[in-house]
Design a protein around this motif. Structure first.
Motif, PDB file in Angstrom:
ATOM      1  N   VAL A 179     -10.590 -33.437  25.266  1.00 57.01           N
ATOM      2  CA  VAL A 179      -9.226 -32.912  25.269  1.00 57.01           C
ATOM      3  C   VAL A 179      -8.419 -33.547  26.400  1.00 57.01           C
ATOM      4  CG1 VAL A 179      -7.821 -30.832  25.606  1.00 57.01           C
ATOM      5  CG2 VAL A 179      -9.851 -30.756  24.139  1.00 57.01           C
ATOM      6  N   ARG A 180      -9.040 -33.731  27.546  1.00 52.78           N
ATOM      7  CA  ARG A 180      -8.353 -34.368  28.678  1.00 52.78           C
ATOM      8  C   ARG A 180      -7.915 -35.787  28.315  1.00 52.78           C
ATOM      9  NH1 ARG A 180      -9.432 -37.484  33.334  1.00 52.78           N
ATOM     10  NH2 ARG A 180      -8.365 -36.711  35.220  1.00 52.78           N
ATOM     11  N   THR A 181      -8.808 -36.537  27.684  1.00 54.72           N
ATOM     12  CA  THR A 181      -8.454 -37.898  27.268  1.00 54.72           C
ATOM     13  C   THR A 181      -7.312 -37.874  26.249  1.00 54.72           C
ATOM     14  OG1 THR A 181     -10.716 -38.687  27.640  1.00 54.72           O
ATOM     15  CG2 THR A 181      -9.318 -40.001  26.171  1.00 54.72           C
ATOM     16  N   LEU A 182      -7.413 -36.979  25.273  1.00 54.40           N
ATOM     17  CA  LEU A 182      -6.376 -36.870  24.248  1.00 54.40           C
ATOM     18  C   LEU A 182      -5.016 -36.556  24.869  1.00 54.40           C
ATOM     19  CD1 LEU A 182      -5.320 -36.498  21.325  1.00 54.40           C
ATOM     20  CD2 LEU A 182      -6.217 -34.157  21.411  1.00 54.40           C
ATOM     21  N   LEU A 183      -4.995 -35.593  25.765  1.00 57.34           N
ATOM     22  CA  LEU A 183      -3.715 -35.143  26.312  1.00 57.34           C
ATOM     23  C   LEU A 183      -3.127 -36.122  27.334  1.00 57.34           C
ATOM     24  CD1 LEU A 183      -4.279 -31.289  26.696  1.00 57.34           C
ATOM     25  CD2 LEU A 183      -3.189 -32.557  24.836  1.00 57.34           C
ATOM     26  N   THR A 184      -3.970 -36.727  28.163  1.00 51.05           N
ATOM     27  CA  THR A 184      -3.424 -37.677  29.143  1.00 51.05           C
ATOM     28  C   THR A 184      -2.853 -38.910  28.462  1.00 51.05           C
ATOM     29  OG1 THR A 184      -5.672 -38.551  29.484  1.00 51.05           O
ATOM     30  CG2 THR A 184      -4.872 -36.936  31.074  1.00 51.05           C
ATOM     31  N   ARG A 185      -3.589 -39.458  27.497  1.00 51.22           N
ATOM     32  CA  ARG A 185      -3.105 -40.664  26.811  1.00 51.22           C
ATOM     33  C   ARG A 185      -1.870 -40.363  25.962  1.00 51.22           C
ATOM     34  NH1 ARG A 185      -8.482 -44.181  25.003  1.00 51.22           N
ATOM     35  NH2 ARG A 185      -9.427 -44.269  27.093  1.00 51.22           N
ATOM     36  N   SER A 186      -1.859 -39.190  25.338  1.00 50.64           N
ATOM     37  CA  SER A 186      -0.707 -38.817  24.511  1.00 50.64           C
ATOM     38  C   SER A 186       0.534 -38.629  25.370  1.00 50.64           C
ATOM     39  CB  SER A 186      -1.002 -37.533  23.740  1.00 50.64           C
ATOM     40  OG  SER A 186      -2.081 -37.705  22.854  1.00 50.64           O
ATOM     41  N   LEU A 187       0.387 -37.931  26.486  1.00 46.97           N
ATOM     42  CA  LEU A 187       1.538 -37.685  27.355  1.00 46.97           C
ATOM     43  C   LEU A 187       2.079 -38.991  27.925  1.00 46.97           C
ATOM     44  CD1 LEU A 187       3.486 -35.831  28.784  1.00 46.97           C
ATOM     45  CD2 LEU A 187       1.732 -35.375  30.519  1.00 46.97           C
ATOM     46  N   LEU A 188       1.186 -39.847  28.382  1.00 45.29           N
ATOM     47  CA  LEU A 188       1.628 -41.121  28.936  1.00 45.29           C
ATOM     48  C   LEU A 188       2.365 -41.945  27.882  1.00 45.29           C
ATOM     49  CD1 LEU A 188       1.599 -42.792  31.527  1.00 45.29           C
ATOM     50  CD2 LEU A 188      -0.562 -43.817  30.754  1.00 45.29           C
ATOM     51  N   SER A 189       1.832 -41.967  26.673  1.00 42.76           N
ATOM     52  CA  SER A 189       2.471 -42.715  25.594  1.00 42.76           C
ATOM     53  C   SER A 189       3.829 -42.123  25.229  1.00 42.76           C
ATOM     54  CB  SER A 189       1.554 -42.734  24.370  1.00 42.76           C
ATOM     55  OG  SER A 189       2.184 -43.373  23.284  1.00 42.76           O
ATOM     56  N   MET A 190       3.916 -40.807  25.202  1.00 45.11           N
ATOM     57  CA  MET A 190       5.182 -40.165  24.855  1.00 45.11           C
ATOM     58  C   MET A 190       6.274 -40.477  25.880  1.00 45.11           C
ATOM     59  SD  MET A 190       4.171 -36.412  23.342  1.00 45.11           S
ATOM     60  CE  MET A 190       3.617 -36.230  21.638  1.00 45.11           C
TER      61      MET A 190
END
Length: 228
Positions: free
Chosen positions: A206-217
């Motif tokens: 979940v940490r990987t999913l959320l950090t990469r998603s937020l950075l991309s957004m």
């Protein structure tokens, strides 16, 4: 006036119809009981209620159980907070306010990826510590789609977006970026469910999913939307 009424409520709950003798007074004494000011008593009740709503689903918590855990009469719970619903709303308000206060101040020495990781770690820590209460609030479990509860949740989401913008040091955020971050908050809640409720993802995933998603957004998706 409120202080004297509250003390009378506590005293009346402990009084007996007949005047007790010394032995009877000793048997009635509650170990560890403390006389507290109204504000201290409210805080004590709220602390116990938050713990119980965090450990158990809303439907399994009663004001009688909260009163027993706190060491007070049930009537005092209703005197200070009203119904169980109103007490639960206070718990959710306190939870969201605490989470908002925990947002770290901007740190110019951190890179954007490091700042994003910090935001996500803080969110995951808060979610893990308060999972049952938070999901009950999101679902309005136990008493339907409550308008006041929804206002608290929506206000918290808006505050979370503003904290994220401040921590990431975005000087002049656009409404498009704010909208993208609101969408991200929905993703974060869904991902947290997969971790804490469905057990289909672990925390690291979940940490990987959320950090990469937020950075991309922030760096890619929001700028692309603003160019369109």
């Amino acid at each position: 006036m409120a202080s004297s009424r509250s003390e009378q409520s506590e005293q009346s709950g402990r009084s007996e119809s007949a005047r007790p003798g010394p032995a009877r007074r000793a048997s009635r004494a509650k170990p560890g009981y403390q006389r507290l000011s109204p504000d201290e008593r409210r805080g004590q009740i709220l602390k116990v209620a938050r713990r119980m709503f965090t450990e158990l689903p809303y439907a399994e918590v009663s004001t009688a159980a909260i009163a027993r855990e706190t060491g007070v009469q049930r009537g005092l719970i209703h005197y200070y907070f009203g119904t169980k619903r109103e007490l639960f709303l206070k718990v959710v308000q306190h939870l969201t306010a605490t989470a908002a206060v925990q947002a770290p101040p901007p740190d110019e020495h951190l890179t954007l990826p490091e700042t994003v990781e910090l935001c996500v770690d803080l969110f995951l820590d808060t979610a893990e510590a308060n999972a049952v209460t938070w999901f009950a609030a999101l679902d309005a479990e136990g008493f339907g789609r409550d308008p006041e509860l929804l206002r608290i949740v929506h206000r918290f989401r808006d505050q979370t977006v503003e904290h994220m913008l401040a921590v990431m040091r975005v000087p002049e955020p656009t409404e498009t970026l704010r909208a993208v971050l609101r969408v991200y908050s929905g993703l974060a809640e869904a991902a947290t469910r997969q971790w804490l409720q469905d057990k289909s993802l672990d925390r690291d995933q979940v940490r990987t999913l959320l950090t990469r998603s937020l950075l991309s957004m922030v760096t890619d998706i929001a700028p692309a939307l603003e160019r369109d």
